[in-house]
Scaffold this motif. Sequence first.
Motif, PDB file in Angstrom:
ATOM      1  N   GLU A  48      13.934   9.919   2.865  1.00 43.89           N
ATOM      2  CA  GLU A  48      15.393  10.108   2.796  1.00 43.89           C
ATOM      3  C   GLU A  48      16.023   9.124   1.808  1.00 43.89           C
TER       4      GLU A  48
ATOM      5  N   ARG B 268      -1.819   3.431  18.555  1.00 42.41           N
ATOM      6  CA  ARG B 268      -2.238   2.367  17.649  1.00 42.41           C
ATOM      7  C   ARG B 268      -2.821   1.179  18.399  1.00 42.41           C
TER       8      ARG B 268
ATOM      9  N   ALA C 241      12.128   4.645   8.864  1.00 43.61           N
ATOM     10  CA  ALA C 241      12.959   3.682   9.587  1.00 43.61           C
ATOM     11  C   ALA C 241      12.024   2.785  10.390  1.00 43.61           C
TER      12      ALA C 241
ATOM     13  N   GLY D 276      12.735   8.068   7.015  1.00 44.77           N
ATOM     14  CA  GLY D 276      13.799   7.360   6.299  1.00 44.77           C
ATOM     15  C   GLY D 276      13.375   6.933   4.896  1.00 44.77           C
TER      16      GLY D 276
ATOM     17  N   GLU E  57       9.781  12.878  11.575  1.00 47.23           N
ATOM     18  CA  GLU E  57      10.594  12.436  12.723  1.00 47.23           C
ATOM     19  C   GLU E  57      10.345  13.257  13.974  1.00 47.23           C
TER      20      GLU E  57
ATOM     21  N   ARG F  12       0.785  -1.223   0.000  1.00 50.56           N
ATOM     22  CA  ARG F  12       0.000   0.000   0.000  1.00 50.56           C
ATOM     23  C   ARG F  12       0.817   1.273   0.000  1.00 50.56           C
TER      24      ARG F  12
ATOM     25  N   ILE G 270      10.604   1.736  13.473  1.00 51.85           N
ATOM     26  CA  ILE G 270      10.581   2.344  14.815  1.00 51.85           C
ATOM     27  C   ILE G 270      10.808   1.282  15.903  1.00 51.85           C
TER      28      ILE G 270
ATOM     29  N   ARG H  92      -7.317  -1.851  19.906  1.00 53.80           N
ATOM     30  CA  ARG H  92      -7.298  -3.323  20.026  1.00 53.80           C
ATOM     31  C   ARG H  92      -7.928  -3.735  21.341  1.00 53.80           C
TER      32      ARG H  92
HETATM   33  N1  3HC Z   1       8.223   1.346  11.872  1.00 55.13           N
HETATM   34  C1  3HC Z   1       7.658   0.229  12.372  1.00 55.13           C
HETATM   35  N2  3HC Z   1       6.337  -0.003  12.322  1.00 55.13           N
HETATM   36  C2  3HC Z   1       5.574   0.923  11.737  1.00 55.13           C
HETATM   37  C3  3HC Z   1       6.095   2.106  11.185  1.00 55.13           C
HETATM   38  C4  3HC Z   1       7.483   2.297  11.266  1.00 55.13           C
HETATM   39  N3  3HC Z   1       8.074   3.380  10.750  1.00 55.13           N
HETATM   40  N4  3HC Z   1       5.092   2.830  10.664  1.00 55.13           N
HETATM   41  C5  3HC Z   1       3.970   2.134  10.874  1.00 55.13           C
HETATM   42  N5  3HC Z   1       4.263   0.976  11.516  1.00 55.13           N
HETATM   43  C6  3HC Z   1       3.326  -0.075  11.900  1.00 55.13           C
HETATM   44  C7  3HC Z   1       2.304   0.417  12.925  1.00 55.13           C
HETATM   45  O1  3HC Z   1       2.821   0.295  14.232  1.00 55.13           O
HETATM   46  C8  3HC Z   1       1.144  -0.515  12.652  1.00 55.13           C
HETATM   47  O2  3HC Z   1       1.459  -1.724  13.259  1.00 55.13           O
HETATM   48  P1  3HC Z   1       0.296  -2.604  13.881  1.00 55.13           P
HETATM   49  O3  3HC Z   1      -0.630  -2.916  12.746  1.00 55.13           O
HETATM   50  O4  3HC Z   1       1.026  -3.771  14.433  1.00 55.13           O
HETATM   51  O5  3HC Z   1      -0.318  -1.717  14.901  1.00 55.13           O
HETATM   52  C9  3HC Z   1       1.199  -0.741  11.146  1.00 55.13           C
HETATM   53  O6  3HC Z   1       2.541  -0.375  10.763  1.00 55.13           O
HETATM   54  C10 3HC Z   1       0.232   0.107  10.345  1.00 55.13           C
HETATM   55  O7  3HC Z   1       0.376   1.463  10.774  1.00 55.13           O
HETATM   56  P2  3HC Z   1      -0.897   2.398  10.982  1.00 55.13           P
HETATM   57  O8  3HC Z   1      -1.923   1.689  11.794  1.00 55.13           O
HETATM   58  O9  3HC Z   1      -0.383   3.684  11.477  1.00 55.13           O
HETATM   59  O10 3HC Z   1      -1.432   2.492   9.496  1.00 55.13           O
HETATM   60  P3  3HC Z   1      -1.975   3.754   8.706  1.00 55.13           P
HETATM   61  O11 3HC Z   1      -2.291   3.288   7.329  1.00 55.13           O
HETATM   62  O12 3HC Z   1      -3.022   4.445   9.504  1.00 55.13           O
HETATM   63  O13 3HC Z   1      -0.751   4.776   8.609  1.00 55.13           O
HETATM   64  C11 3HC Z   1       1.490   5.499   8.170  1.00 55.13           C
HETATM   65  C12 3HC Z   1       0.380   4.450   7.886  1.00 55.13           C
HETATM   66  C13 3HC Z   1       1.051   6.860   7.623  1.00 55.13           C
HETATM   67  C14 3HC Z   1       2.726   5.032   7.491  1.00 55.13           C
HETATM   68  C15 3HC Z   1       1.680   5.624   9.703  1.00 55.13           C
HETATM   69  O14 3HC Z   1       1.879   4.324  10.228  1.00 55.13           O
HETATM   70  C16 3HC Z   1       2.854   6.447  10.117  1.00 55.13           C
HETATM   71  O15 3HC Z   1       2.742   7.656  10.168  1.00 55.13           O
HETATM   72  N6  3HC Z   1       3.978   5.790  10.455  1.00 55.13           N
HETATM   73  C17 3HC Z   1       5.130   6.424  11.017  1.00 55.13           C
HETATM   74  C18 3HC Z   1       5.919   7.114   9.985  1.00 55.13           C
HETATM   75  C19 3HC Z   1       7.147   7.733  10.618  1.00 55.13           C
HETATM   76  O16 3HC Z   1       7.101   8.325  11.658  1.00 55.13           O
HETATM   77  N7  3HC Z   1       8.278   7.558   9.944  1.00 55.13           N
HETATM   78  C20 3HC Z   1       9.498   8.096  10.422  1.00 55.13           C
HETATM   79  C21 3HC Z   1      10.202   7.074  11.240  1.00 55.13           C
HETATM   80  S1  3HC Z   1      11.650   7.725  12.002  1.00 55.13           S
HETATM   81  C22 3HC Z   1      12.821   7.691  10.788  1.00 55.13           C
HETATM   82  O17 3HC Z   1      12.529   7.374   9.680  1.00 55.13           O
HETATM   83  C23 3HC Z   1      14.175   8.048  11.242  1.00 55.13           C
HETATM   84  C24 3HC Z   1      15.108   8.319  10.097  1.00 55.13           C
HETATM   85  O18 3HC Z   1      15.131   9.687   9.823  1.00 55.13           O
HETATM   86  C25 3HC Z   1      16.488   7.873  10.422  1.00 55.13           C
END
Ligand code: 3HC
Length: 702
Positions: free
Chosen positions: A105, A277, A63, A102, A125, A57, A65, A281
Amino acid sequence: MNNVVTTQRDGSLAIVTVDNPPVNALSQAVRVGIAEAIIQAGKDPEVKAIVLICAGRTFMAGADITEFGKPPLPPALPDMIDVLDQCPKLLVAVIHGTALGGGLETALGCHYRCAVPSAKLGLPEVKLGLLPGAGGTQRLPRLAGVANALEMMVTGNPVSAAVALERGIVDHIVEGDLKEGALAYARSLLAGGASVRRVRELPVNTDGLPEDFFEQQAAGLARAARGYFSPFRILQCVRNAVEMDFDAGMAAERELFIECLASPQSAALRHVFFAERQVSRIPGLDKGIQELPIRAVGIVGAGTMGGGIAMNFVNVGIPVHLVEREQSALDRGLKIIRGNYERTMKKGRLTAEALEERMGLISGSTDYADLAKADLVIEAVFENMALKKQVFGELDRVCKAGAILASNTSTLDVDEIAASTSRPEFVLGMHFFSPANVMRLLEIVRGEKTSPEVLGTVVKLAKTIRKTGVVSGVCFGFIGNRMLEGYAREVGLMLLEGAAPERIDAIVQGLGFPMGPNAMIDMAGVDVRAKVIGEARELGILPADERYEAVTLKLAADGRFGQKTGAGIFRYEPGNRKPIPDPVVSELIAAEAARLGVPQREHSDEEILDRCMLPLVNEGSRILEEGIAFRPGDIDIVWLYGYGFPAFHGGPMHYADTVGLPNVLARMKEFADRDGDAFGYWTPSALLEKLADAGDNFASLK
Ligand code: 3HC
Ligand code: NAI
C-alpha cells in the motif's frame, strides 16, 4: 531524522532508505521517519525525484502486526501514505523481497513503482482476518483492474514481479543491482519528462466486468470463505471503489478495517500467525547446536504412511530408500506413489519429466543392509510394539553411527522403542498425518534421551520438507490424538443418549470445522479407531466405563469400517464421500443404549458443542501442565493443521480464552453436577483452575 529511515542525496535524487529488520515492518518509527523524510525531500529545491527503498532482505512486509490490538500510535498508515501521495516531487518505490500489506500500500501511494524480478507483491491482510486498510482496496483496482485486485485481496496470495508488471502494479523491472537499477530508472523518468502520477486520480476501469460481477463474487465467497468475516468486507470495499469517489471509498475502507481489526476472528488469526512462527523455537535448545546433515533417507514399510512420507523427501530432492518385508509389498507401495504423482500430473501440476525425476530418487529393496548409508531412517511398519522393537534392533545393527532413527508410531511409547537400540539419544518420533504427502502437520516426539542435536535437526528438517513441526513429549497419542480421546468419548456418549450423528457433525461444522467427528472417524477408519481403543484399554489408560466408544466398537465388530467399506456410522454411495444417515445405525445405537442402560435425553446445540470442545480444552491444559507441549500455541497449531480446527477460532486453547476460562470451568461443573463424574471426565486440570482463579488465560503462558 530517526534511526530506521535515512536520506541520502545522489545528484538531483533523494534516496530514502528504510532499515527496520527483520522485515521492515511499518512500525511507528518507520511511519514517522518516512513521512518526515518525504516532506523534507519534497521541500528541497535541489531534489527532482525521490526513491523509496529498503535495506535488508525485503521491502516493507506490512504494517507492524505487534502494534495491532494496542492503542493507535500516530501517524496512522493511511496518513503517512497521504504524505507520499501528495508529495510534489516524483516519487518512486523500489521493491525487492516481498511488498506485502501496508508495504504494498505504501508503494501504491508512490507515483511509480519498480521491482526486481524475484520480488513478490501481495495484500495478505485477509489471512490475518483484516482487509487492506491503507488504501489498498481503493488503489489496487485502479492499477490492476477490479477482478485481479479482488482476487489478490480475498486469497491474500502474492503475485510475481512479472505478473505485477503485466497487471500495471509495477511500471518497470530492475535488472542487476537494486539501487543502481532503481536510480537509473528514476533518472530515466526525469529525462523522459514524466510527471507526478497519483494512483488516486486514475479511473477504475470496469470495461468487460459483468453486470452482476459483485453478486457472483459474493456467491463464490459464500462457498469458499464460509464462516470468515473479512473477505466479505473486502468485497464491499472493492465495490465502493467502483461506485464511490476515492475519498468516500477511503473513508469506508477505514471504517471496515477498524471493524475487522476489532473482530475476534482477527485476534485469532493473528494469534495463529505468531504461534506458527513460535513452534520451531525449542526452549532450552542452544541456538549454536550443530544440526546433522540429512542427505539420504531410509523408510521401513511402504504402506499408507511410508509411501506418503517418502514423497515429502523426494519432492525436495532428498533421495529415499524404502525397505519392505516382501517384494510384492514394495512393488505395491511404489505403484501407489507413482499413481499419486500421475494424478498430480493429470491436473497439470507436475511435468512428466519432474515425475520421473522424483521416482528416480526412490529406490527400494527387502534388505535392511541397504539402509547403512541413510542419515535418517523413518520406521512406518504396523502399529505393534514387538514388531517395532524388532525393527529398531535391526536398524541399530545396520545403520551408521550418527544416523537418526525415527518412528511414525501414532500411539506407542517412543522411549520404549528407543530402549531397544544402543543409541536412544538418536531416536525420536516423527508422527506424520494421513495423507502424509498432503497434511502439513508433523508431531516431533522427543524421547527422554533424544539429544538436542537430533531434535534440532528434525525441527529444521520439518521446514525443509514444508511441514509445520510441533514438538511433543512422550504420552499416549502425543498432543493431537490424546486430545481426540475426550472429544471422541463425548461424541460417543451423546450418540448413546440419542443425539443423531448428522446433528453432532452439523453443529461442529457450524463452528467452522470442515467435517464433523463422525464423518472424520468414517474417513480415518472405524476399525483403526477401534484398534486404538483396544490398545489403550490394554495399557490400562481407559476408564472402566462400558459406554466408552461403545458405538464405534460395535460398528467395527459389524464390519462397518467407514468410507472404505461404504458404511460406518454413515453410509456412502459408491465413489461418493458424502455421508448419508443410515437407519441401521440408529437401530444399532438404540440397541447399544438399551443394553448399557443409557437414558435418552434431548440435547441443546450448545450442549453438543460444549461437550465436543471442552474436553479438548481440559486435556490440552493437562498436556501443558505435564510439559508435553511447550506452549498453548503449539497445541493450537496441532489442531489447526492436523484436525481442521477452524483457524478463525485460533485453535482449542485460544478458543477457551475467548470463551473465558471461568465459563469453561462453570460449564464443566454443570455437566459433572448433572451426570456425576465417576470417571473424571469433567475433573478440571489443575492448570485450568489455577489460571481461572488468577484471572489469567492460556495466552498469559506464552
Ligand atoms: N509485523 C511484525 N512482525 C513481523 C511482520 C509484520 N508485518 N512480518 C513478519 N514479522 C516478524 C515475524 O514475526 C518474525 O519474527 P520472529 O523472528 O521474532 O519470529 C520475523 O518477522 C521474520 O518473519 P518470518 O519468520 O515469517 O520470515 P520469512 O522470511 O519466512 O517470511 C514474510 C517473511 C513473507 C514477510 C512473512 O513474515 C510474512 O508473511 N509476514 C506477514 C506479512 C503480512 O501479513 N503483512 C500484512 C500485515 S497487515 C497490514 O499491513 C495492514 C495494513 O493493510 C493496514
Ligand atoms: P500399513 O499397513 O499401510 O503399512 C505398513 C507396512 O509396513 C506394510 O506395507 C507392511 O508390509 C510393512 N511392514 C510390516 N512389517 C515390516 C517389516 N518388518 N519390515 C518392513 N516392512 C514391514 O500401515 P500404515 O497405516 O502405513 O501405518 C504405519 C505406521 O504409521 C503405524 O505405526 C501407524 O500407527 C502409523 N500411522 C498411521 C496413520 C494412518 O492414518 N494410517 C497416521 C499416522 C501414523
